[in-house]
Each structure stands twice: as C-alpha cells, then as structure tokens.
Motif scaffolding. Structure first.
Motif, PDB file in Angstrom:
ATOM      1  N   GLY A   1       0.734  -1.211   0.232  1.00  0.00           N
ATOM      2  CA  GLY A   1       0.120   0.098  -0.394  1.00  0.00           C
ATOM      3  C   GLY A   1       0.689   0.982  -0.470  1.00  0.00           C
ATOM      4  N   MET A   2       2.293   0.836   0.993  1.00  0.00           N
ATOM      5  CA  MET A   2       3.510   2.741   0.280  1.00  0.00           C
ATOM      6  C   MET A   2       3.710   2.788  -0.644  1.00  0.00           C
ATOM      7  N   ILE A   3       4.009   1.840  -1.892  1.00  0.00           N
ATOM      8  CA  ILE A   3       4.242   1.924  -2.387  1.00  0.00           C
ATOM      9  C   ILE A   3       3.284   1.723  -3.880  1.00  0.00           C
ATOM     10  N   LEU A   4       2.041   1.335  -3.615  1.00  0.00           N
ATOM     11  CA  LEU A   4       1.272   2.157  -4.143  1.00  0.00           C
ATOM     12  C   LEU A   4       0.170   3.409  -4.545  1.00  0.00           C
ATOM     13  N   ALA A   5       0.457   3.765  -3.077  1.00  0.00           N
ATOM     14  CA  ALA A   5      -0.688   4.610  -2.376  1.00  0.00           C
ATOM     15  C   ALA A   5      -0.518   6.120  -3.205  1.00  0.00           C
ATOM     16  N   ILE A   6       0.773   6.669  -4.167  1.00  0.00           N
ATOM     17  CA  ILE A   6       1.504   7.773  -4.805  1.00  0.00           C
ATOM     18  C   ILE A   6       0.463   7.461  -6.119  1.00  0.00           C
ATOM     19  N   PRO A   7       0.721   6.512  -7.129  1.00  0.00           N
ATOM     20  CA  PRO A   7       0.640   6.304  -8.457  1.00  0.00           C
ATOM     21  C   PRO A   7      -1.153   6.289  -7.840  1.00  0.00           C
ATOM     22  N   THR A   8      -1.479   5.418  -7.143  1.00  0.00           N
ATOM     23  CA  THR A   8      -3.343   5.111  -7.303  1.00  0.00           C
ATOM     24  C   THR A   8      -3.619   6.445  -6.794  1.00  0.00           C
ATOM     25  N   TYR A   9      -3.395   7.182  -5.674  1.00  0.00           N
ATOM     26  CA  TYR A   9      -3.728   8.177  -6.130  1.00  0.00           C
ATOM     27  C   TYR A   9      -4.161   9.047  -6.465  1.00  0.00           C
ATOM     28  N   THR A  10      -2.715   9.529  -7.710  1.00  0.00           N
ATOM     29  CA  THR A  10      -2.605  10.769  -9.015  1.00  0.00           C
ATOM     30  C   THR A  10      -3.595  10.057  -9.529  1.00  0.00           C
ATOM     31  N   VAL A  11      -3.636   8.270 -10.131  1.00  0.00           N
ATOM     32  CA  VAL A  11      -4.762   8.148 -10.643  1.00  0.00           C
ATOM     33  C   VAL A  11      -6.764   8.709  -9.864  1.00  0.00           C
TER      34      VAL A  11
END
Length: 193
Positions: free
Chosen positions: A156-166
């Motif tokens: 979740g920490m790794i994917l947080a920024i890309p997910t938030y960006t989308v």
C-alpha cells in the motif's frame, strides 16, 4: 497502445468518450512523471551513497548503494533495510578486522553515510521530486503514504502515490464541479510545464 482506452470507451456511454480519452492521457502523463521522478531519486541516491562510502573506504560501495537506492522506493522501511544491508555487507566483507578498533569505526562510517542520505532524501529529494512529479503538496504525499500503509501495509505504501494520482486525475475530469476536487487538483494543470 490505445487498446485499454478503446475498451473503456466501448463499455461506457458515448457522451464520456472525450473525457475518458483526456483522463487516460493525463494519467499516462502524470504516472510517467512519477516514475521518472523515482528513477531520478534512485540515481541520485546511488551516486551519493557510492561516493560517500568510497570516500570513507568501505568495500563494495557500489553494490551497497544500488541496493539501498532500489529498496528506498519502499517509504520509511526501505532506508532502514538499505542501511542494515550496508552494515551486513560491510561486516561480511571485513571479517578479518579487529572489531573494536577497526570494524566498529567502519560500521559508524556506513551508518553516517546512510544518515546523511536519509536527510538528503527526506528534506530535498522526496519533497521536490514527488511533489513536482505528481503536482501534489509534500504533506499530501506524506498523508497518502500513511493511508496506504494502514490499508495495505508495504504494498500500500508503494502503490499509494500512483493510485492517488490516478484518483486525482479521474476526479479532476469527472468531478471538477465540487470544491474539494477543485482544491486537491488545482496544481495538476499539465499545460503549465
């Protein structure tokens, strides 16, 4: 290249086609900027750690630096894992040294370089690179990573920024009439570059 976009356009009503295409284009641009930022961060950390360790006479400086830079992608835990790896490689590469007079100072040098790298990364690289690449405030980035950690741990920490960006791009395009959405997406205009 457009297979996913065309598929999404086909399953949704025609009135959304232009907005869907705009969303996919903006998401592609923002994620490209994010991953470019990560590559810049990895490169700068590799250079900094390898030079620092080499100057201080640590063997395998480049190996330690590359691993530390790659694992640093994991927020908060990555730097600790990288430093622990650096200390372990240093110890295993210098088993012939006297522990108190030579090994301990060498470990101190490794810890010092990693401490400096962490300060550089936390106060300069991450706020500048990530906030500019995804066009979000550094505090936003910090909070999103914390939420990602609570929801899904390290992945979740790794994917947080890309997910938030989308999510931000989709909200900007489809929900732009709401004040909250306007506030969190006001910096996202890609035309400013």
């Amino acid at each position: 290249n457009d297979i996913l976009t065309n598929f999404i356009v086909l399953i949704l009503p025609n009135i959304y086609e232009a907005r869907i295409r705009e969303a996919v284009e903006d998401i592609t641009e923002m994620l490209s900027r994010y991953f470019t930022g990560i590559l810049i961060q990895i490169s700068l950390i590799t250079i900094f750690v390898s030079i620092g360790l080499s100057i201080l006479g640590v063997k395998n400086a480049l190996l330690i630096a590359i691993f530390a830079a790659l694992i640093n992608v994991i927020p908060y835990l990555g730097p600790l894992i990288g430093a622990a790896f650096g200390v372990l490689i240093t110890i295993s590469s210098n088993l012939d040294l006297s522990f108190y007079s030579e090994m301990l100072p060498l470990i101190g040098k490794v810890v010092f370089v990693f401490g400096c790298m962490q300060m550089l990364d936390n106060f300069l690289l991450q706020p500048f690179i990530f906030s500019n690449s995804v066009k979000a405030h550094p505090l936003e980035i910090f909070l999103i990573i914390l939420v990602g950690a609570q929801l899904a741990g390290i992945p979740g920490m790794i994917l947080a920024i890309p997910t938030y960006t989308v999510v931000r791009v989709i909200a900007k395009i489809f929900l732009s009439k709401y004040r909250l959405v306007k506030k969190i997406t006001e910096k996202m205009d890609l035309d400013d570059d």
